[in-house]
Design an enzyme around this catalytic site. Structure first.
Site, short mmCIF file in Angstrom:
data_model
loop_
_atom_site.label_atom_id
_atom_site.label_comp_id
_atom_site.label_asym_id
_atom_site.label_seq_id
_atom_site.Cartn_x
_atom_site.Cartn_y
_atom_site.Cartn_z
N ARG A 67 0.84 -1.19 0.00
CA ARG A 67 0.00 0.00 0.00
C ARG A 67 0.87 1.24 0.00
O ARG A 67 1.97 1.26 0.56
CB ARG A 67 -0.91 0.03 1.24
CG ARG A 67 -2.11 -0.91 1.14
CD ARG A 67 -3.01 -0.80 2.36
NE ARG A 67 -2.31 -1.25 3.54
CZ ARG A 67 -1.75 -0.47 4.45
NH1 ARG A 67 -1.85 0.85 4.35
NH2 ARG A 67 -1.11 -0.96 5.49
N TYR A 195 -1.72 -3.35 -6.64
CA TYR A 195 -1.49 -4.03 -5.37
C TYR A 195 -2.76 -4.13 -4.53
O TYR A 195 -3.52 -3.16 -4.40
CB TYR A 195 -0.38 -3.32 -4.56
CG TYR A 195 -0.30 -3.92 -3.17
CD1 TYR A 195 0.26 -5.18 -2.99
CD2 TYR A 195 -0.88 -3.30 -2.07
CE1 TYR A 195 0.27 -5.78 -1.75
CE2 TYR A 195 -0.89 -3.89 -0.82
CZ TYR A 195 -0.31 -5.14 -0.66
OH TYR A 195 -0.33 -5.74 0.56
N LYS A 204 -9.71 -2.48 1.87
CA LYS A 204 -9.44 -1.34 2.74
C LYS A 204 -10.23 -0.10 2.31
O LYS A 204 -10.71 0.66 3.15
CB LYS A 204 -7.93 -1.03 2.77
CG LYS A 204 -7.11 -2.16 3.38
CD LYS A 204 -7.59 -2.50 4.75
CE LYS A 204 -7.07 -3.75 5.39
NZ LYS A 204 -5.69 -4.08 5.42
N HIS A 224 -10.35 -2.46 11.76
CA HIS A 224 -9.25 -3.28 11.22
C HIS A 224 -8.96 -4.40 12.23
O HIS A 224 -7.94 -4.39 12.91
CB HIS A 224 -8.03 -2.38 11.01
CG HIS A 224 -6.91 -3.02 10.24
ND1 HIS A 224 -5.62 -2.53 10.29
CD2 HIS A 224 -6.87 -4.07 9.40
CE1 HIS A 224 -4.84 -3.27 9.51
NE2 HIS A 224 -5.57 -4.21 8.97
N SER A 246 -1.00 -3.44 10.28
CA SER A 246 -0.68 -4.33 9.17
C SER A 246 0.60 -5.12 9.46
O SER A 246 1.58 -4.56 9.95
CB SER A 246 -0.50 -3.51 7.89
OG SER A 246 -1.69 -2.80 7.65
N CYS A 248 1.17 -7.33 11.72
CA CYS A 248 1.47 -7.45 13.15
C CYS A 248 0.76 -8.64 13.80
O CYS A 248 0.66 -8.71 15.02
CB CYS A 248 1.14 -6.17 13.89
SG CYS A 248 2.26 -4.82 13.47
N ASP A 273 -9.04 -9.85 9.21
CA ASP A 273 -8.53 -8.49 8.91
C ASP A 273 -9.54 -7.38 9.20
O ASP A 273 -9.14 -6.30 9.61
CB ASP A 273 -8.11 -8.42 7.43
CG ASP A 273 -7.19 -7.24 7.13
OD1 ASP A 273 -6.20 -7.05 7.87
OD2 ASP A 273 -7.47 -6.49 6.18
N ARG A 364 2.24 -12.21 -0.65
CA ARG A 364 0.99 -12.65 0.01
C ARG A 364 0.35 -13.84 -0.70
O ARG A 364 0.65 -14.13 -1.85
CB ARG A 364 0.01 -11.48 0.05
CG ARG A 364 0.55 -10.33 0.92
CD ARG A 364 -0.51 -9.43 1.45
NE ARG A 364 0.07 -8.45 2.36
CZ ARG A 364 -0.43 -8.17 3.56
NH1 ARG A 364 -1.52 -8.75 4.00
NH2 ARG A 364 0.16 -7.27 4.33
P1 GTP Z 1 -2.04 -7.66 7.45
O1 GTP Z 1 -2.56 -8.71 6.55
O2 GTP Z 1 -1.02 -6.79 6.81
O3 GTP Z 1 -3.12 -6.85 8.09
O4 GTP Z 1 -1.19 -8.42 8.61
P2 GTP Z 1 -1.62 -9.28 9.88
O5 GTP Z 1 -1.88 -8.36 11.03
O6 GTP Z 1 -2.67 -10.25 9.55
O7 GTP Z 1 -0.24 -10.04 10.23
P3 GTP Z 1 0.17 -11.57 10.04
O8 GTP Z 1 -0.60 -12.48 10.95
O9 GTP Z 1 0.17 -11.90 8.60
O10 GTP Z 1 1.67 -11.54 10.57
C1 GTP Z 1 2.63 -10.70 9.99
C2 GTP Z 1 4.01 -11.11 10.41
O11 GTP Z 1 4.11 -11.17 11.84
C3 GTP Z 1 4.39 -12.49 9.90
O12 GTP Z 1 5.72 -12.44 9.44
C4 GTP Z 1 4.29 -13.36 11.11
O13 GTP Z 1 5.17 -14.45 11.05
C5 GTP Z 1 4.60 -12.42 12.27
N1 GTP Z 1 3.88 -12.81 13.50
C6 GTP Z 1 2.55 -13.08 13.61
N2 GTP Z 1 2.24 -13.47 14.86
C7 GTP Z 1 3.39 -13.44 15.57
C8 GTP Z 1 3.73 -13.75 16.94
O14 GTP Z 1 2.89 -14.11 17.76
N3 GTP Z 1 5.04 -13.58 17.31
C9 GTP Z 1 5.98 -13.16 16.41
N4 GTP Z 1 7.24 -13.03 16.86
N5 GTP Z 1 5.71 -12.88 15.12
C10 GTP Z 1 4.44 -13.02 14.70
C1 SPV Z 2 -2.85 -4.48 5.31
O1 SPV Z 2 -1.87 -3.89 4.84
O2 SPV Z 2 -3.38 -4.16 6.41
C2 SPV Z 2 -3.42 -5.65 4.61
C3 SPV Z 2 -3.04 -5.85 3.22
O3 SPV Z 2 -4.26 -6.35 5.16
S1 SPV Z 2 -3.87 -4.73 2.19
O4 SPV Z 2 -5.11 -5.36 1.74
O5 SPV Z 2 -3.01 -4.48 1.09
O6 SPV Z 2 -4.19 -3.53 2.91
MN MN Z 3 -4.72 -5.75 7.29
#
Ligand code: GTP
Ligand code: SPV
Ligand code: MN
Length: 586
Positions: A67, A195, A204, A224, A246, A248, A273, A364
């Site tokens: 983004r 993207y 979003k 979110h 994002s 996290c 999400d 992704r």
């Molecule tokens: P968006 O799709 O961007 O909104 O991201 P999200 O909040 O769904 O994050 P996601 O679960 O995909 O995790 C993003 C990154 O954080 C990945 O590289 C994971 O491996 C890492 N991660 C997720 N949960 C944990 C955790 O509990 N501990 C650690 N150390 N890393 C984590």
């Molecule tokens: C984020 O960045 O919070 C995502 C991926 O979940 S996107 O749909 O590109 O915003």
């Molecule tokens: Mn997200």
């Protein structure tokens, strides 16, 4: 007589001059045609038909992998209503600038009309959107991420009650890339990016930026947030929604395989999400997941961190910007212990370490939600699921303890409003910089964030039985720079404490920032973690928090007099509690 939708399609086609117009029906045949078109265009490959049936790998332009917040605009008539944390353009200027870029932008392309529903069929919370796009990748992705096609069109009928979103790839030049929202008209215009968050306009742009505006007008919330159900040994399921910025950890938490499954604690996935929440007749908040798929971060995903998604993405999945093995299987850093030979990197080149990672850090997968083994039987419940806890969290190497609980709704809103996190690869720009991100909505709030915080405070008064509010931090680091907490499936230990707090059972000690677990309150069976590490994870350092408090004050100053009184008071009280602890006799 043409319908409002036909009129809009007609006006867009006069502007963009497509070669042809295709109305998408969401069928399997259409999806196959999209794959073929993408493969013909050269940016997409079919993956191994045996091990990854019906899966493709799409490579986007290397300048277009995340983004782009700096070119994302909220175009309100009055600049004040966009607020100090959003980029603003007047609606006239935006339409002039973007109109120039849309002019004949589909000259040699097919224009797809993509009707979709955000939210399950039959839910009063669901809303219809229609995206016009010249990208087959967008069509294929929207088919997974939303309920796309004929059913949505039938539901819309002759009505004008839909959110129109116009998208064109343009020339993919970052200098001619704009993502513009017109919340007063409930309209989205996006040009110059293919993207996810910039181009899949249901996600979003609609489900957060436009929907947050609608939610404030109509008395609900668009957040979110992931939605999960925590099943206890009794079989009772308690639903929780969590807002993390994002990349996290939302997808991972929502889909986790519980480390306490042997004790009867299990996690069910409702969404990963976005949550739309509405007060229910029983005075609780009910949440639906407006989406139908997961658009998740690939790197770091493996059978230990997220076995559910690893199972889910073995078919019908679009991979974007991952690497690929010689077996035509997707590959990314942290997928397994292998370093496979002859990997093709995300730009389609033979992978060499000198070129950086094989998979782009924000690469992704796009996978249908129902393929997840952990999907909740209630994930498409038209009434939604009742939420008992809101959990805020971010990446904080220092400061924030593993978990704490707010004292009441207003304090909880303050906790959400003061969230901060280190930035990630999900957006272009520097990674690892701590920035304030209220409710993980900084990039997604479609109006003045001060008004958004007031809306949160107001919702507390409208929901007699609101969720309890918590804050977590999986990312605290020790002196050696390593994460102190194992995370992933072990996060269920924190969810269990949250559940027990909701039920009035678990022990906690009161600190200036809220209730923190006592050293023995978390179930740590089967986990090899020292007492000293746990103490560090739960430590609240008042001197550090006094600095944090001052930093929050600077952030709030951006909002001037618009900052809600309730937030001001909570801020003042936290300051007093911290000073009280600092000056108390040791
Ligand atoms: P968006 O799709 O961007 O909104 O991201 P999200 O909040 O769904 O994050 P996601 O679960 O995909 O995790 C993003 C990154 O954080 C990945 O590289 C994971 O491996 C890492 N991660 C997720 N949960 C944990 C955790 O509990 N501990 C650690 N150390 N890393 C984590
Ligand atoms: C984020 O960045 O919070 C995502 C991926 O979940 S996107 O749909 O590109 O915003
Ligand atoms: Mn997200």
């Amino acid at each position: 007589m043409s319908t409002p939708l036909e009129q809009w399609v007609e006006s867009v086609s006069r502007m963009t001059h497509p070669k042809q117009i295709v109305w998408c029906d969401g069928s399997q045949e259409e999806a196959a045609r999209m794959q073929e078109q993408m493969i013909r265009e050269g940016d997409t490959e079919r993956l191994n038909e045996k091990t990854y049936p019906n899966c493709i790998l799409h490579r986007s332009n290397p300048n277009d992998v995340a983004r782009t917040e700096q070119v994302t605009f909220i175009c309100t008539r009055d600049r004040r209503n966009s607020g100090p944390t959003n980029n603003w353009m007047s609606p006239e200027d935006a339409k002039q600038t973007l109109g120039g870029l849309f002019n004949r932008s589909m000259k040699d392309r097919t224009m797809f009309v993509i009707p979709y529903s955000m939210g399950p069929a039959g839910s009063p919370q669901s809303r219809i959107g229609v995206e016009i796009s010249d990208s087959p990748y967008v069509v294929a992705s929207m088919r997974i991420m939303s309920r796309m096609g004929k059913a949505a069109l039938d539901r819309l009928g002759n009505s004008n009650d839909f959110v129109p979103g116009l998208h064109s790839l343009g020339d993919l030049n970052p200098n001619r890339r704009y993502i513009a929202h017109f919340p007063e008209e409930k309209l989205i215009w996006s040009v110059g990016s293919g993207y996810g968050g910039n181009a899949l306009l249901g996600k979003k742009c609609f489900a957060l930026r436009i929907a947050s505006w609608m939610a404030r007008e109509q008395g609900w919330m668009a957040e979110h947030m992931l939605i999960l159900g925590l099943e206890a040994p009794s079989g009772k399921v308690t639903y929780m929604a969590a807002a993390f910025p994002s990349a996290c950890g939302k997808t991972n938490l929502a889909m986790m395989v519980s480390a306490l499954e042997g004790q009867g604690y299990r996690v069910w996935t409702v969404g990963d999400d976005i949550a739309w929440l509405q007060p229910g007749p029983d005075g609780r908040l009910y949440a639906i997941n407006p989406e139908a798929g997961f658009f998740g971060v690939a790197p770091g995903t493996n059978t230990n961190t997220n076995p559910n998604v690893m199972t889910a993405l073995r078919e019908n999945t679009i991979f974007t910007n991952t690497g690929m093995t010689s077996q035509k299987e997707p590959w990314w850093e942290g997928m397994d212990d292998r370093t496979p030979e002859a990997v093709t990197d995300w730009q389609g080149r033979p992978w060499t370490a000198a070129n950086g990672p094989a998979a782009q850090p924000n690469s992704r997968y796009t996978v249908p939600a129902q393929q997840a083994p952990s999907i909740s039987p209630h994930w498409q419940d038209p009434a939604g699921v009742p939420i008992s806890a809101f959990i805020f969290g971010g990446r904080r190497a220092r400061l924030a303890p593993l978990v704490y609980q707010a004292t009441d709704w207003r304090h909880g809103v303050y906790v959400g409003a003061t969230m901060a996190s280190e930035t990630t690869a999900a957006a272009t720009g520097a990674v690892g910089v701590t920035r304030r991100d209220p409710m993980a909505m900084l990039p997604f709030c479609g109006y003045n964030m001060a008004d958004y915080l007031q809306h949160w405070l107001d919702m507390g008064a409208r929901v007699p039985n609101p969720p309890q509010i918590f804050h977590v931090n999986w990312f605290r680091r020790g002196a050696d720079g390593k994460f102190l907490w194992p995370g992933y499936g072990d996060n269920v230990r924190v969810l269990k404490w949250i559940l027990e707090r909701i039920e009035g059972q678990a022990a906690a000690s009161e600190t200036p920032i809220g209730f923190v677990p006592t050293p023995n309150a978390l179930t740590l069976d089967g986990l090899n973690i020292s007492r000293a590490t746990m103490e560090e994870l739960l430590r609240v350092d008042s001197a550090d928090w006094i600095k944090e408090h001052a930093n929050v004050g600077e952030f709030f100053a951006k909002f001037g007099d618009d900052l809600p009184q309730g937030i001001r008071e909570e801020h003042k009280r936290l300051g007093e509690r911290l000073q009280g602890v600092m000056s108390a006799p040791k």
